[in-house]
Design a protein around this motif. Structure first.
Motif, short mmCIF file in Angstrom:
data_model
loop_
_atom_site.label_atom_id
_atom_site.label_comp_id
_atom_site.label_asym_id
_atom_site.label_seq_id
_atom_site.Cartn_x
_atom_site.Cartn_y
_atom_site.Cartn_z
N GLN A 1 0.85 -1.18 0.00
CA GLN A 1 0.00 0.00 0.00
C GLN A 1 0.89 1.25 0.00
OE1 GLN A 1 -3.46 -0.35 -0.28
NE2 GLN A 1 -2.73 -2.45 -0.61
N THR A 2 0.37 2.36 -0.47
CA THR A 2 1.15 3.59 -0.47
C THR A 2 1.72 3.83 0.92
OG1 THR A 2 -0.94 4.75 -0.16
CG2 THR A 2 -0.01 4.75 -2.37
N ALA A 3 3.02 4.10 0.96
CA ALA A 3 3.72 4.20 2.24
C ALA A 3 3.81 5.62 2.77
CB ALA A 3 5.13 3.63 2.08
N ILE A 4 3.41 6.61 1.97
CA ILE A 4 3.47 8.01 2.39
C ILE A 4 2.07 8.61 2.26
CG2 ILE A 4 5.90 8.39 1.91
CD1 ILE A 4 5.22 9.35 -0.83
N PRO A 5 1.74 9.65 3.03
CA PRO A 5 0.40 10.24 2.95
C PRO A 5 0.05 10.68 1.53
CG PRO A 5 1.58 11.10 4.85
CD PRO A 5 2.57 10.30 4.05
N VAL A 6 -1.18 10.41 1.13
CA VAL A 6 -1.63 10.72 -0.21
C VAL A 6 -3.13 11.00 -0.14
CG1 VAL A 6 -2.16 8.34 -0.86
CG2 VAL A 6 -1.37 9.97 -2.63
N LEU A 7 -3.69 11.69 -1.13
CA LEU A 7 -5.10 12.05 -1.11
C LEU A 7 -5.99 10.83 -0.93
CD1 LEU A 7 -5.22 14.76 -3.94
CD2 LEU A 7 -5.31 15.14 -1.48
N SER A 8 -5.68 9.75 -1.66
CA SER A 8 -6.41 8.49 -1.54
C SER A 8 -5.39 7.37 -1.65
CB SER A 8 -7.46 8.35 -2.65
OG SER A 8 -8.40 9.40 -2.59
N PRO A 9 -5.39 6.39 -0.74
CA PRO A 9 -4.41 5.30 -0.79
C PRO A 9 -4.69 4.35 -1.96
CG PRO A 9 -6.01 4.90 0.95
CD PRO A 9 -6.29 6.27 0.43
N TYR A 10 -3.65 3.65 -2.40
CA TYR A 10 -3.77 2.68 -3.48
C TYR A 10 -2.61 1.70 -3.39
CZ TYR A 10 -0.96 6.52 -5.44
OH TYR A 10 -0.06 7.53 -5.62
N ALA A 11 -2.73 0.59 -4.09
CA ALA A 11 -1.65 -0.40 -4.14
C ALA A 11 -0.58 0.08 -5.10
CB ALA A 11 -2.19 -1.75 -4.57
N ILE A 12 0.65 -0.19 -4.72
CA ILE A 12 1.78 0.27 -5.53
C ILE A 12 2.93 -0.72 -5.40
CG2 ILE A 12 2.91 1.65 -3.74
CD1 ILE A 12 3.18 3.87 -5.92
N ALA A 13 3.76 -0.79 -6.43
CA ALA A 13 4.89 -1.71 -6.38
C ALA A 13 5.90 -1.25 -5.34
CB ALA A 13 5.54 -1.81 -7.75
N ASN A 14 6.44 -2.21 -4.60
CA ASN A 14 7.58 -1.93 -3.74
C ASN A 14 8.80 -1.80 -4.65
OD1 ASN A 14 10.08 -2.66 -2.22
ND2 ASN A 14 8.65 -2.76 -0.51
N ASN A 15 9.33 -0.59 -4.74
CA ASN A 15 10.35 -0.30 -5.75
C ASN A 15 11.58 -1.18 -5.59
OD1 ASN A 15 12.83 1.30 -6.78
ND2 ASN A 15 11.10 2.38 -7.73
N GLN A 16 12.15 -1.22 -4.40
CA GLN A 16 13.41 -1.93 -4.22
C GLN A 16 13.23 -3.43 -4.39
OE1 GLN A 16 16.49 -0.33 -3.77
NE2 GLN A 16 15.16 1.35 -4.41
N ALA A 17 12.20 -4.00 -3.76
CA ALA A 17 11.99 -5.44 -3.85
C ALA A 17 11.68 -5.86 -5.28
CB ALA A 17 10.86 -5.86 -2.91
N THR A 18 10.91 -5.06 -5.99
CA THR A 18 10.58 -5.40 -7.37
C THR A 18 11.80 -5.30 -8.27
OG1 THR A 18 8.31 -4.62 -7.05
CG2 THR A 18 9.08 -4.83 -9.31
#
Length: 899
Positions: A515-532
């Motif tokens: 899930q989005t790891a930083i505050p955002v207007l609406s949360p959403y699923a996102i790729a984990n950059n380093q692990a991916t």
């Protein structure tokens, strides 16, 4: 005398090109020689007295000058130099990551202001995490966010020009001064230490800030060392689009449910009759950990009465460690411009020329997970020698070198796609667009790996400086000055990119989602950059290590400039019709040899190297006169000609093809410099409790450099089709905006500055501790830009029509508090993207406060708050919002101890 007691007789020897004393060679032109006979001695121990000190320097200057002095050494009045500069009449700032970054002076943008560090011209660049603010770019704009303010005890802004100054700042010159050991009267050790903690209410974190200074004098020798370190965590969250662009809709992409008139315009309109649509509507957030380190060392030696030597060293380091999350309408079947693939528009509304509501079926969404790390370093070494050759002849020699490097070794993106959804975008109300989706965007099973990008950037700038200045005393208070200055400037850099598209690739690994790891207007699923990325690199199809084969077209170029200057200037102090008059008149001859060389890509694997030579010579006359009408009132006149050189990116030898943005930005190595004839007039009143000034300025500029642009199909631009391989969504028929800078018609800027400083010392206690400091600036100007072959009259970039700064303060010997506000009208930054005429920023109002209490003579506690209203930064394209971000409120608790 404690460290925080500064003798004005010493400080005025450091004041810049228009010294408070009548000095043959002033410090801004690299001399520490002072000719003060009866200067008042003032102990600068607080905000009130630092204001009085600044006004004293302004009053005694020959040219138009503003100054800011530290309340106490190691305790500059703001956390950032740009934040301090905004308090000066005529100065407005831009912000990034919650901090002031660059300045506009008297209606002209950052490129027109020259910055010097301890008398040497300097250039320091960094980047923005938000692409719409320029990202990593090569300009001459000095970034004031790089240095901690604690490293400096004084800033001068020279608004008028005189011949002995270096050329290059049509708007003015900003002089930054670090502390020196001879600033203090007492021999022996002096020092200061400060520690602060900064809390931001948006990311709920507290960050440290430390500064220390130690100094000693041993008879005729002194040494000083200072250091400042801080980390700041900021989060900007909001909404943005790539741009607004006139788009074409296919007949099969508009459903019968769309209003017939709206559908007809979307499908059948051509050229400039088409509707503007918002490209890639993004819910976004940018997190940044900014780490800053600054070190200074100063050594002063006076081996003989007639000889003095200063050695100054300065090192600065700024790193930005960023995370960016975005949810965008930018998948395979995207809403990023033309709608002619699998998307189906089912509902729409047009206001004027803008598509303000759109609902799509079969739209593909995209998330972007980006991590980046950049580091900027600055090193400067200067040796300044002042020698009195005789009772009437003084020589000053400055030798110096500075180097500024920017490197971004990490700039990694992972994109994921959610395909075939119903999505609506609504711009009809609120400050930005609002997106609605037909599925749970936090559901990780809806998303699949789409693409990965890697990028690296490098930019290097260096200055070599040699100056010899001579001053001959013709008679009492009359001096003839002359000198020769040589500067060698070099700039080089490159940008490298690579990408892999993973959709429909049988070898594509699964992304690691979160899930989005930083505050955002609406949360959403996102790729984990380093692990991916670990999984992506394991396939062998992408690597984070890039080489020259990954150079981006038009980004590999070098600029070299060798400048030789000669000047002569006459300075005097006398009487005219019983009125005291002081002034200077002079002329400067400047010759610049310029070489612009760059890598030109002819095809996918075919390169050439181009080199262009240009040179120009200018005569720059100047006249500055001050008449003291009485003890409290003076009139000031300035007439001069000056130049500013084109931006580095404007001089590049090749064009930069930006496929994703569908734009081509060409350089022009044959550009001539900006030339301006300036008039400065002011009437200034000084008394014990009241200081007021009214100033008028006018600048008439020849050959103002502007962008001219034209939109055409990529296949008609003449650039290699192989460039389009970078993005399969773009075809040879896709429209690109091609722009190039040119010397255009003349431009002008004029304005009025009103400043007022009032001390209520005449009132009975406790009201006599109140004070007011404020200024108001009105600016007007006009230049011409060319968009789609049409000429448009616009305000010069950086010009805000109205700006003001107001500070109300209450201060005693024990404690003090002040509240400040800073307002700036909207301004443009230049030509707009796509078919938009201009780009710029909406008006802003920032409110800050600061309070302190002196527990002892040496120990002080402070509390500060910045951006108390959590002001939004809004960028626009014509009348359309491009980005809307907020960065939160900052609260700082600090302690300062001097010994």
């Amino acid at each position: 005398m404690k460290l925080n007691k500064i003798n004005i007789a010493i400080m005025t020897a450091l004041i810049g090109s228009s010294a408070a004393s009548f000095s043959p060679l002033s410090y801004a032109e690299t001399s520490t020689e002072s000719h003060i006979d009866d200067a008042e001695v003032i102990a600068v121990v607080g905000y009130r007295k630092s204001l009085k000190q600044s006004q004293f320097l302004k009053q005694e200057a020959t040219g138009t000058q503003e100054s800011i002095l530290s309340e106490d050494i190691g305790d500059f009045p703001d956390l950032n130099l740009a934040e301090s500069l905004q308090r000066i009449p005529g100065v407005s700032i831009s912000r990034d990551s919650g901090e002031g970054r660059q300045i506009s002076l008297r209606g002209l943008g950052p490129n027109f202001t020259r910055t010097r560090l301890n008398g040497m011209e300097a250039l320091f660049v960094t980047d923005s995490g938000i692409d719409q603010r320029g990202g990593a770019s090569r300009t001459r704009d000095f970034d004031f966010s790089v240095f901690a303010s604690e490293l400096f005890n004084r800033v001068d802004v020279l608004k008028s020009y005189e011949a002995k100054q270096d050329e290059g700042g049509i708007a003015g010159t900003v002089d930054l001064y670090t502390a020196k050991p001879f600033d203090y009267d007492d021999e022996g050790w002096n020092g200061v230490f400060s520690a602060k903690g900064l809390y931001n209410d948006r990311n709920d974190s507290t960050d440290p800030r430390f500064a220390a200074l130690v100094s000693n004098r041993w008879d005729n020798f002194g040494a000083l060392f200072s250091a400042a370190y801080s980390t700041v965590d900021t989060i900007e969250e909001g909404y943005h689009v790539w741009s607004w662009k006139q788009a074409s809709f296919g007949a099969d992409n508009v459903a019968d449910s769309v209003d017939a008139a709206v559908a007809d315009r979307l499908i059948n309109a051509e050229g400039t009759d088409r509707v503007f649509v918002p490209r890639a509507n993004n819910i976004a957030s940018w997190a940044n950990t900014r780490e800053r380190l600054g070190l200074t060392a100063a050594f002063q030696w006076q081996p003989a009465d007639r000889l003095s030597m200063d050695l100054d060293l300065l090192y600065g380091e700024l790193s930005n460690d960023r995370i960016e999350n975005q949810l965008s309408t930018a998948g395979t079947n995207a809403f990023t411009g033309d709608v002619n693939k699998g998307q189906l528009l089912t509902d729409a509304e047009i206001h004027g020329d803008n598509l303000v509501y759109a609902q799509f079926d079969h739209l593909d969404l995209r998330t972007e997970s980006k991590v980046s790390y950049s580091e900027s370093t600055f090193t400067q070494l200067s040796l300044n020698t002042n020698y009195e050759l005789s009772d009437r002849l003084v020589a000053n020699l400055l030798l110096g070198y500075s180097d500024s490097d920017f490197d971004m070794p990490i700039h990694d993106k992972v994109f994921a796609e959610a395909a075939d959804h119903t999505v609506s975008i609504d711009w009809r109300s609120g400050n930005h667009g609002h997106n609605n989706y037909d599925f749970d965007v936090t559901d990780e099973s809806e998303w699949n790996l789409m693409r990965s990008d890697v990028r690296e950037d490098s930019m290097d700038n260096s200055y070599g400086t040699a100056k010899l200045d001579l001053s001959y005393e013709v008679m009492d208070d009359h001096y003839l000055m002359f000198g020769v200055h040589y500067k060698e400037y070099e700039s080089s850099g490159w940008e490298r990119r690579n990408r892999v598209d993973w959709l429909n690739d049988p070898d594509a690994p699964d992304a690691v989602f979160q899930q989005t790891a930083i505050p955002v207007l609406s949360p959403y699923a996102i790729a984990n950059n380093q692990a991916t990325f670990e999984r992506l690199e394991a396939t062998g199809k992408i690597s984070r290590s890039l080489d020259e084969s990954h150079n981006r077209p038009g980004t590999v170029y070098d600029i070299e400039e060798d400048t030789l200057s000669l000047y002569a200037q006459y300075e005097w102090r006398s009487e005219l019709l019983h009125y005291p008059v002081r002034g200077n008149i002079g002329v400067r001859w400047v010759e610049t040899d310029q070489v612009s060389a760059g890598e030109v890509q002819l095809g996918a694997d075919e390169f050439d190297f181009a080199e262009f030579n240009n040179d120009y010579t200018e005569l720059l006359p100047s006249l500055n006169v001050v008449v003291d009408l009485n003890d409290d009132l003076l009139a000031r006149l300035g007439l001069n000609r000056n130049l500013s050189r084109p931006g580095l990116n404007q001089l590049r030898a090749a064009a930069q093809v930006q496929v994703a943005d569908q734009s081509i930005n060409a350089g022009n190595p044959n550009l001539e410099p900006f030339i301006a004839d300036s008039l400065d007039l002011s009437l200034e009143y000084y008394s014990d409790n009241l200081t007021a000034s009214l100033a008028y300025f006018y600048k008439d500029m020849e050959g103002f450099i502007v962008q001219q642009s034209q939109t055409m199909a990529y296949k008609d631009t003449g650039y290699p089709l192989a460039f389009l391989d970078f993005d399969p969504r773009v075809t040879p028929q896709s429209e690109f905006t091609v722009s190039q800078p040119v010397n255009s018609e003349d431009a002008y800027v004029q304005g009025v500055e009103l400043s007022l400083q009032f001390m209520f010392e005449f009132l009975p206690e406790p009201w006599n501790n109140l004070g007011f400091n404020g200024n108001l600036t009105y600016a007007d100007g006009e230049t011409t830009i060319y968009n789609e072959g049409q000429a448009h009259k616009v305000a010069p970039p950086g010009l805000s029509e109205w700006s003001n700064n107001v500070t109300l303060f209450y201060e005693t010997n024990t404690y003090g508090v002040r509240v400040s506000s800073s307002h700036r009208d909207e301004f443009i930054t230049g030509e707009g993207a796509s078919q938009n005429i201009v780009a710029g920023y909406e008006e802003t109002l920032f409110v800050d406060f600061k309070a302190h209490i002196n527990l002892t003579d040496s120990l002080k506690i402070s509390l500060e708050g910045t951006n108390l209203t959590d002001e939004a930064i809004v960028q626009f394209l014509d009348d359309r919002t491009q980005s809307y971000t907020q960065s939160g409120r900052n609260f700082i608790l600090g302690v300062n101890y001097a010994f």
